[in-house]
Structures are given as C-alpha cells and as structure tokens.
Design a protein around this motif. Structure first.
Motif, PDB file in Angstrom:
ATOM      1  N   ARG A 175      -5.571  13.526  -2.888  1.00  0.00           N
ATOM      2  CA  ARG A 175      -4.921  12.248  -3.158  1.00  0.00           C
ATOM      3  C   ARG A 175      -5.774  11.110  -2.567  1.00  0.00           C
ATOM      4  O   ARG A 175      -6.027  10.099  -3.226  1.00  0.00           O
ATOM      5  CB  ARG A 175      -3.531  12.275  -2.500  1.00  0.00           C
ATOM      6  CG  ARG A 175      -2.680  11.105  -2.822  1.00  0.00           C
ATOM      7  CD  ARG A 175      -1.422  11.120  -1.954  1.00  0.00           C
ATOM      8  NE  ARG A 175      -0.523  10.128  -2.468  1.00  0.00           N
ATOM      9  CZ  ARG A 175       0.471  10.378  -3.287  1.00  0.00           C
ATOM     10  NH1 ARG A 175       0.746  11.604  -3.639  1.00  0.00           N
ATOM     11  NH2 ARG A 175       1.225   9.412  -3.752  1.00  0.00           N
ATOM     12  N   GLU A 176      -6.223  11.335  -1.342  1.00  0.00           N
ATOM     13  CA  GLU A 176      -7.067  10.358  -0.664  1.00  0.00           C
ATOM     14  C   GLU A 176      -8.348  10.126  -1.461  1.00  0.00           C
ATOM     15  O   GLU A 176      -8.787   8.999  -1.680  1.00  0.00           O
ATOM     16  CB  GLU A 176      -7.380  10.900   0.744  1.00  0.00           C
ATOM     17  CG  GLU A 176      -7.793   9.858   1.756  1.00  0.00           C
ATOM     18  CD  GLU A 176      -6.905   8.621   1.694  1.00  0.00           C
ATOM     19  OE1 GLU A 176      -7.484   7.538   1.589  1.00  0.00           O
ATOM     20  OE2 GLU A 176      -5.653   8.750   1.713  1.00  0.00           O
ATOM     21  N   GLN A 177      -8.929  11.215  -1.929  1.00  0.00           N
ATOM     22  CA  GLN A 177     -10.156  11.184  -2.733  1.00  0.00           C
ATOM     23  C   GLN A 177      -9.958  10.310  -3.976  1.00  0.00           C
ATOM     24  O   GLN A 177     -10.801   9.482  -4.309  1.00  0.00           O
ATOM     25  CB  GLN A 177     -10.451  12.625  -3.177  1.00  0.00           C
ATOM     26  CG  GLN A 177     -11.860  12.914  -3.575  1.00  0.00           C
ATOM     27  CD  GLN A 177     -12.700  13.122  -2.331  1.00  0.00           C
ATOM     28  OE1 GLN A 177     -12.197  13.667  -1.359  1.00  0.00           O
ATOM     29  NE2 GLN A 177     -13.927  12.643  -2.354  1.00  0.00           N
ATOM     30  N   LEU A 178      -8.813  10.527  -4.648  1.00  0.00           N
ATOM     31  CA  LEU A 178      -8.545   9.769  -5.875  1.00  0.00           C
ATOM     32  C   LEU A 178      -8.427   8.272  -5.583  1.00  0.00           C
ATOM     33  O   LEU A 178      -8.862   7.437  -6.373  1.00  0.00           O
ATOM     34  CB  LEU A 178      -7.261  10.265  -6.541  1.00  0.00           C
ATOM     35  CG  LEU A 178      -7.353  11.535  -7.388  1.00  0.00           C
ATOM     36  CD1 LEU A 178      -6.040  11.801  -8.094  1.00  0.00           C
ATOM     37  CD2 LEU A 178      -8.464  11.423  -8.437  1.00  0.00           C
ATOM     38  N   HIS A 179      -7.836   7.944  -4.436  1.00  0.00           N
ATOM     39  CA  HIS A 179      -7.688   6.537  -4.069  1.00  0.00           C
ATOM     40  C   HIS A 179      -9.043   5.840  -3.969  1.00  0.00           C
ATOM     41  O   HIS A 179      -9.149   4.643  -4.211  1.00  0.00           O
ATOM     42  CB  HIS A 179      -6.952   6.424  -2.721  1.00  0.00           C
ATOM     43  CG  HIS A 179      -5.452   6.425  -2.886  1.00  0.00           C
ATOM     44  ND1 HIS A 179      -4.779   5.508  -3.658  1.00  0.00           N
ATOM     45  CD2 HIS A 179      -4.505   7.252  -2.368  1.00  0.00           C
ATOM     46  CE1 HIS A 179      -3.485   5.758  -3.614  1.00  0.00           C
ATOM     47  NE2 HIS A 179      -3.291   6.827  -2.850  1.00  0.00           N
ATOM     48  N   GLN A 180     -10.079   6.599  -3.622  1.00  0.00           N
ATOM     49  CA  GLN A 180     -11.422   6.020  -3.436  1.00  0.00           C
ATOM     50  C   GLN A 180     -12.176   5.874  -4.764  1.00  0.00           C
ATOM     51  O   GLN A 180     -13.221   5.242  -4.803  1.00  0.00           O
ATOM     52  CB  GLN A 180     -12.302   6.937  -2.535  1.00  0.00           C
ATOM     53  CG  GLN A 180     -11.677   7.416  -1.249  1.00  0.00           C
ATOM     54  CD  GLN A 180     -11.319   6.254  -0.338  1.00  0.00           C
ATOM     55  OE1 GLN A 180     -12.028   5.258  -0.308  1.00  0.00           O
ATOM     56  NE2 GLN A 180     -10.201   6.379   0.352  1.00  0.00           N
ATOM     57  N   VAL A 181     -11.643   6.497  -5.830  1.00  0.00           N
ATOM     58  CA  VAL A 181     -12.411   6.574  -7.085  1.00  0.00           C
ATOM     59  C   VAL A 181     -12.501   5.213  -7.778  1.00  0.00           C
ATOM     60  O   VAL A 181     -11.524   4.467  -7.818  1.00  0.00           O
ATOM     61  CB  VAL A 181     -11.730   7.614  -8.017  1.00  0.00           C
ATOM     62  CG1 VAL A 181     -12.185   7.462  -9.449  1.00  0.00           C
ATOM     63  CG2 VAL A 181     -12.027   9.005  -7.533  1.00  0.00           C
ATOM     64  N   ASP A 182     -13.685   4.941  -8.321  1.00  0.00           N
ATOM     65  CA  ASP A 182     -13.879   3.718  -9.108  1.00  0.00           C
ATOM     66  C   ASP A 182     -13.485   4.046 -10.558  1.00  0.00           C
ATOM     67  O   ASP A 182     -14.183   4.802 -11.248  1.00  0.00           O
ATOM     68  CB  ASP A 182     -15.357   3.301  -9.015  1.00  0.00           C
ATOM     69  CG  ASP A 182     -15.638   2.059  -9.851  1.00  0.00           C
ATOM     70  OD1 ASP A 182     -14.736   1.593 -10.569  1.00  0.00           O
ATOM     71  OD2 ASP A 182     -16.786   1.573  -9.772  1.00  0.00           O
ATOM     72  N   PRO A 238      -0.341   8.160 -10.830  1.00  0.00           N
ATOM     73  CA  PRO A 238       0.381   7.332 -11.806  1.00  0.00           C
ATOM     74  C   PRO A 238       0.054   5.841 -11.670  1.00  0.00           C
ATOM     75  O   PRO A 238      -0.090   5.141 -12.675  1.00  0.00           O
ATOM     76  CB  PRO A 238       1.848   7.628 -11.493  1.00  0.00           C
ATOM     77  CG  PRO A 238       1.822   9.015 -10.945  1.00  0.00           C
ATOM     78  CD  PRO A 238       0.540   9.128 -10.194  1.00  0.00           C
ATOM     79  N   GLU A 239      -0.127   5.351 -10.427  1.00  0.00           N
ATOM     80  CA  GLU A 239      -0.428   3.913 -10.261  1.00  0.00           C
ATOM     81  C   GLU A 239      -1.816   3.566 -10.804  1.00  0.00           C
ATOM     82  O   GLU A 239      -2.064   2.427 -11.197  1.00  0.00           O
ATOM     83  CB  GLU A 239      -0.285   3.479  -8.791  1.00  0.00           C
ATOM     84  CG  GLU A 239      -1.129   4.248  -7.790  1.00  0.00           C
ATOM     85  CD  GLU A 239      -0.405   5.455  -7.180  1.00  0.00           C
ATOM     86  OE1 GLU A 239       0.443   6.040  -7.865  1.00  0.00           O
ATOM     87  OE2 GLU A 239      -0.716   5.810  -6.026  1.00  0.00           O
ATOM     88  N   GLN A 240      -2.707   4.533 -10.895  1.00  0.00           N
ATOM     89  CA  GLN A 240      -4.043   4.268 -11.439  1.00  0.00           C
ATOM     90  C   GLN A 240      -3.996   4.078 -12.952  1.00  0.00           C
ATOM     91  O   GLN A 240      -4.811   3.360 -13.524  1.00  0.00           O
ATOM     92  CB  GLN A 240      -4.997   5.422 -11.095  1.00  0.00           C
ATOM     93  CG  GLN A 240      -5.301   5.514  -9.618  1.00  0.00           C
ATOM     94  CD  GLN A 240      -6.196   6.699  -9.273  1.00  0.00           C
ATOM     95  OE1 GLN A 240      -5.935   7.806  -9.724  1.00  0.00           O
ATOM     96  NE2 GLN A 240      -7.217   6.453  -8.474  1.00  0.00           N
ATOM     97  N   LEU A 241      -3.032   4.752 -13.589  1.00  0.00           N
ATOM     98  CA  LEU A 241      -2.949   4.648 -15.049  1.00  0.00           C
ATOM     99  C   LEU A 241      -2.631   3.210 -15.444  1.00  0.00           C
ATOM    100  O   LEU A 241      -3.152   2.690 -16.433  1.00  0.00           O
ATOM    101  CB  LEU A 241      -1.870   5.594 -15.601  1.00  0.00           C
ATOM    102  CG  LEU A 241      -2.043   7.066 -15.252  1.00  0.00           C
ATOM    103  CD1 LEU A 241      -0.979   7.903 -15.929  1.00  0.00           C
ATOM    104  CD2 LEU A 241      -3.419   7.559 -15.685  1.00  0.00           C
ATOM    105  N   ALA A 242      -1.774   2.561 -14.646  1.00  0.00           N
ATOM    106  CA  ALA A 242      -1.406   1.176 -14.943  1.00  0.00           C
ATOM    107  C   ALA A 242      -2.625   0.261 -14.825  1.00  0.00           C
ATOM    108  O   ALA A 242      -2.765  -0.697 -15.593  1.00  0.00           O
ATOM    109  CB  ALA A 242      -0.316   0.732 -13.973  1.00  0.00           C
TER     110      ALA A 242
END
Ligand code: GDP
Length: 460
Positions: A175-182, A238-242
């Motif tokens: 989850r942390e990893q995904l938060h860092q993704v561009d 889910p918040e990244q999809l927005a």
C-alpha cells in the motif's frame, strides 16, 4: 467361426462401442484443501483390487467391478497428474504428504465393469468408462465475479479485503509502495516491478492463515501463463483511480485483457468440458485460522458456487456452454476429528450451500454435500475420562514422531460468531500420514460415498 458365434461377436463389438462412455471429472478447491490427496487416493482405490475398502461404491459392492488402468497414451501436451510419485511419498518409512497442486494436471484412465442390467450383460461381457480426471486450483474459479465488475469496482473490492485484520499488516508495505507511484508513468520496467510486487503480496497472502480470496487467481497460480504480459495487473488504490493518469488507463486495459484472454477462455475451453465436479473445502483449517478467515472462506465458497449457478437465461451461458450435471462439495480431512463430529462438519457446509442454492431460481446441477478424508491418518477410539468413555483419535501429529491418543476438539454446530471466537480458539491438529505398505487400499473416510455420487450412475 459359426455364424451364430460371429453374429454374437459382432453384436458384442457393436454393443461395446455403443456402451463405451466418457466422463470428465474436475477436482478443485482452494490451495491446501486436499486436491492432491483426494486424486491420489481416488486413483489408488480404483487401481488396486481390494473391493472391501469401498463398501458404498455400488459397482464394487455388487462385485461388478473388473478393474481400472491408467491409459498408456496420455495427452502429450497436457501436464500429467503425478500419481506414481505421490504414492512414493506415502510409502516412505516416515510417510509424507505429497506436494500440493500447483497449476492444473490431468490423468486419463479406463474403468472396466459389468453392467447391472441383464440385457446389457447379454450384449457385452463388460462395459468401459473412459474417465478423465482434472485437478485445477479453485483460485481460478474465484476470478469469475471479475467478469461482472469494472476495474474500479474490482479495486474497491480488493482494498476492502486488504483492510481486514488478518490481511492489513501483510498489505501495508505494498500500500505504501503504491502511494509513492507516479500515476503518469508507464515505463515497462516500473510496471513490471510493481506487478511483481503485487504478485509477491498475493504469495504472502496465500501463506497467511485464512486469506483465501486472492485475485487474480492466475497471478497467484499462473501455470502455462507464467511470465506472460497478460498477468501484469494489480489493483490500484481506489483514491488513485479518481486522480487518473496513464497508469490507471493501462491497468484498466490490462484488466479487460485479463478477462478476455484468461478468464473467459478458462470457462470456454476448460470448465465447459467438465461433466462432474468435486469442490473440496478445508473448514477445520479455517476454524483454526479464526473469525476473519472463516468469513473469507464462506465468501470464497459462495463465489465458487456461482460458477455452477447457470440457468437457461443466466449470463454465464453467454460466456460458455456448461454441461456439469453433478457437483459434490466435500469437507476434507475429516480424520482430524472424531467420527461423532462429522455430522456437525457436514451441517456447516450444508447450511452455506443450501442457503445459496435456495436463492437461485434455475439449477441444472445436482448438488451434494459430504465429509471425507482422502487418506485417513488417524484411528478413532475412546478413552476413559473421569469415569466416562470419551471419543478420541490416535495419530501422529505433524512435527512429532510417535502416535498419541488425543481428543481433537469439537466442531461447532453452527457457523461460529464473534462471541464464540472471542471465547474459544479452535486448534485442530494437522496429522502426518500413517505408515502404509504400498499395496493395500489406502485408508480413507467416505471415499466410496464420494465416488458413488460422482461416478456411480455411469457404472450401472
Ligand atoms: P491441495 O493444495 O488442494 O492439492 O492440497 P493437498 O492435497 O496437498 O493437501 C494439503 C495438506 O492437507 C496435505 O499436505 C495434508 O497435510 C492435508 N491433507 C489433505 N488431505 C488429507 C486427509 O485426507 N487427511 C489428513 N489428515 N490430512 C490431509
């Protein structure tokens, strides 16, 4: 040859041809449910010659059984179920369980028997059934609901699951990893690395007690799709999809590719060829793993059931042409508890399956629920405790060297709720297989009932 003989010979040959039948039996269940043990035992029961060990398998009980043999010519391009190697593990001086299913495999055999019908016996000395046994991971059936979900719905579903207490810590670093993704970047190397990390997470879940519902199933158990780009898929937050971005668009495309190139072909080319299906369920393992695990197991069984819930107008019929006519849901490893607990074990699964079946309008399959042990590793008996006879088991617990007598614990009479889990910790012991001479029938519980339900009517 006299004409009468010739005619009767021709009639027999004709009859033989007409009466030869074929059947494909699928054996599935989530990882560790007992597929390998079941198939190894089923094959051994059919290939050895001790009819006594199968009293409820009518073709054997009525002494019409002539034997079975593994076809010398197996499909060369299909993975072969490693029956012979599996027996070697059970035959060891310190017997071991054979390695579990990874991917799918199959084995074809010919069963020879005398018909129960006098007329058919006059036409032919014996009948034959060509039986194809197919072992495949139940995880692949868990992909079915994805066909009706959008990518964003799937992401919501995944992350709601990953927030569950038994999964949260395992998923934290990904989850942390995904938060860092561009999200604007889709260079091949970083996409590959991210997908590999998601695959590692699925692997970690599969080792986590009670984390059954792992999607996409093919990412976890890829079989021949290992290393293919179609498996580059992961649920973004889910918040990244927005927020949108090139990576979101890519994953949406990959999701559609996965459905089109993996899930649908599995149903169209593999599942649609099955005539009968066994689904093994390890309820005792889920009880041991706790409340969240049990709830996930229930959810997984309900999802697996959906694959058999096809009526005349059901959307599944547009995806593939199902022909499965009998489905057996079986609680495996019944030898982990004393026989007086089997009914409770069976009732747990029955309640769940029956509740679901009563909700669906069209059922073309016949369903049955039972409790079995493919390879019985315990002997049931009783011991005197405080002046009373109490049922007990005698077996070698996993990790120990000598058999002991013990009371394995009680199976609840209803699906345990939060209150029961807070007050009680289930701890059914895993067992090592008992020593076996390699010749006699493998000890089992109700394998004869299972084979009777799955094959009996085809051997009449
Ligand atoms: P698969 O992943 O579905 O192929 O599961 P396996 O057949 O490999 O079974 C997983 C484990 O469950 C085995 O290694 C055994 O420890 C246990 N097991 C499976 N079937 C039985 C059984 O009939 N009796 C007992 N006591 N244990 C079993």
């Amino acid at each position: 040859m006299k004409w009468v003989d010739k005619a009767s010979w021709q009639l027999k040959t004709l009859g033989q041809r007409a009466l030869d039948t074929q059947l494909s039996l699928g054996v599935t269940g989530l990882s560790g449910a007992g597929k390998t043990a079941f198939l190894t035992s089923a094959l051994q029961q059919l290939l050895q010659h001790d009819n006594q060990s199968m009293p409820f398998f009518s073709v054997m009980q009525q002494k019409r059984w002539l034997g079975a043999r593994i076809d010398a010519r197996q499909a060369l391009h299909f993975p072969r179920f490693p029956y012979e190697q599996n027996l070697l593990y059970l035959k060891l001086t310190e017997p071991q369980w054979p390695p579990s299913t990874v991917g799918w495999s199959q084995l074809s055999l010919t069963l020879r028997y005398q018909s129960a019908s006098t007329v058919r016996r006059l036409l032919s000395d014996y009948q034959q059934l060509s039986l194809q046994l197919l072992d495949y991971p139940g995880e692949w059936l868990l992909d079915l609901p994805m066909l009706q979900q959008s990518y964003s719905q799937w992401c919501e579903h995944c992350w709601a699951l990953f927030r569950q207490p038994h999964r949260q810590a395992v998923a934290a670093s990904f989850r942390e990893q995904l938060h860092q993704v561009d999200l604007t970047q889709t260079d091949p190397l970083s996409v590959q690395q991210l997908c590999a990390q998601y695959r590692d997470l699925l692997q970690a879940f599969s080792q986590t007690a009670g984390a059954y519902l792992n999607q996409p199933g093919r990412l976890l158990v890829p079989a021949e799709l290992e290393g293919t780009p179609v498996l580059q898929l992961l649920p973004l937050l889910p918040e990244q999809l927005a927020q949108g971005g090139a990576l979101v668009t890519l994953m949406e495309q990959q999701y559609q590719n996965y459905l089109k190139l993996v899930v649908k072909p599995f149903y169209q080319q593999f599942f649609s060829g099955l005539d009968r299906q066994l689904v093994l369920v390890d309820i005792l393992g889920a009880l041991n793993a706790g409340e969240a695990a049990l709830s996930e197991l229930k959810q997984s069984i309900l999802l697996i059931l959906q694959s058999f819930n096809y009526g005349p107008n059901h959307w599944l019929r547009r995806v593939f042409k199902p022909r499965i006519s009998k489905v057996l849901f079986a609680v495996s490893k019944a030898d982990h508890v004393t026989p007086d607990q089997h009914q409770a074990l069976s009732l747990l699964l029955q309640q769940l399956v029956a509740e679901q079946l009563s909700q669906s309008q069209y059922q073309l399959c016949q369903f049955e629920v039972m409790v079995l042990a493919a390879v019985r590793a315990s002997d049931a008996g009783s011991i005197e405790h405080q002046g009373q006879q109490q049922p007990c088991l005698r077996a070698t617990k996993r990790g120990q060297t000598l058999p002991v007598a013990f009371f394995p614990g009680e199976v609840p009479g209803y699906w345990p709720d939060h209150q029961l889990f807070s007050a009680h910790h289930f701890a059914f012991s895993e067992l090592s297989p008992a020593p076996w001479d390699g010749q006699s029938a493998l000890p089992h519980i109700r394998m004869d009932h299972a084979l009777e339900f799955l094959l009996g009517d085809k051997l009449g």
